[in-house]
Design a protein around this motif. Structure first.
Motif: not given
Length: 200
Positions: A66-74, A99-113
């Motif tokens: 139930d933790g949060l996504i805080t780190d992604v990389a491209t 824009d895409e590197a940041l959007a990847w972080g958004m997508l990871c959060v959306e999938k996790h949630n």
């Protein structure tokens, strides 16, 4: 196509992403259909004319379920097709990659949630265009980019992205690093949840 660390051996600081079990890896584009009318600019234009050659994305698993996504990389390797000034990447190409590197972080959060919207790869139905219903999708509200050093082109670079999940909004920031780990560019952005059909 398999994830291949060999492509990014010139980024020694990034190689642990391939072996650390806390990180999951994917190849950009694998989540979309080849015929979809979504993400065409990146799937076609950015990759054409010897542009982006390899595009890997990584997501660090939360400490708890139930933790949060805080780190992604491209990680991206690219040819001379992204050249602006001789030997340098075009600033517009870099802004797209940020824009895409940041959007990847958004997508990871959306999938996790459990909020990632699937099944909308095509905006056509039996040959007829539909007005897209984008309610619930996340979109870029703003980007801020600071170019600190020239970005070599062709080249290999990595994006380290920090994610701040605020529910209806997601704040993200990234640094773009070269082979030595030096920061070339910094980016920040805000993603917000859309409420309905676009007003064009």
């Amino acid at each position: 196509m398999a994830i291949n660390p060999e492509t990014f051996k010139s980024l020694p600081w990034a190689l642990p992403l391939f072996s650390d079990p806390q990180w999951t890896a994917s190849i950009r584009g694998s989540r979309l259909t080849a015929t979809g009318n979504q993400d065409c600019f990146n799937r076609k234009t950015m990759r054409s004319n010897d542009g982006v050659r390899h595009w890997y994305e990584f997501c660090k698993k939360p400490e708890t379920p139930d933790g949060l996504i805080t780190d992604v990389a491209t990680l991206v390797s690219y040819g001379p097709g992204l050249t602006g000034f001789p030997g340098m990447m075009h600033g517009g190409a870099m802004s797209t990659l940020i824009d895409e590197a940041l959007a990847w972080g958004m997508l990871c959060v959306e999938k996790h949630n459990g909020k990632l919207i699937y099944g909308r790869d095509s905006l056509e139905d039996e040959g007829e265009e539909k007005e897209p219903d984008l309610a619930g999708w996340m979109a870029t509200a703003w980007l801020k980019i600071n170019y600190l050093r020239p970005i070599p082109c062709p080249g290999v670079i990595g994006f380290e992205t920090k994610v701040n999940d605020l529910g209806s909004k997601i704040e993200l920031s990234c640094v773009v690093k070269d082979a030595k780990g030096d920061v070339l560019v910094k980016g920040q952005g805000l993603w917000i949840r859309m409420k309905g059909k676009p007003k064009l």
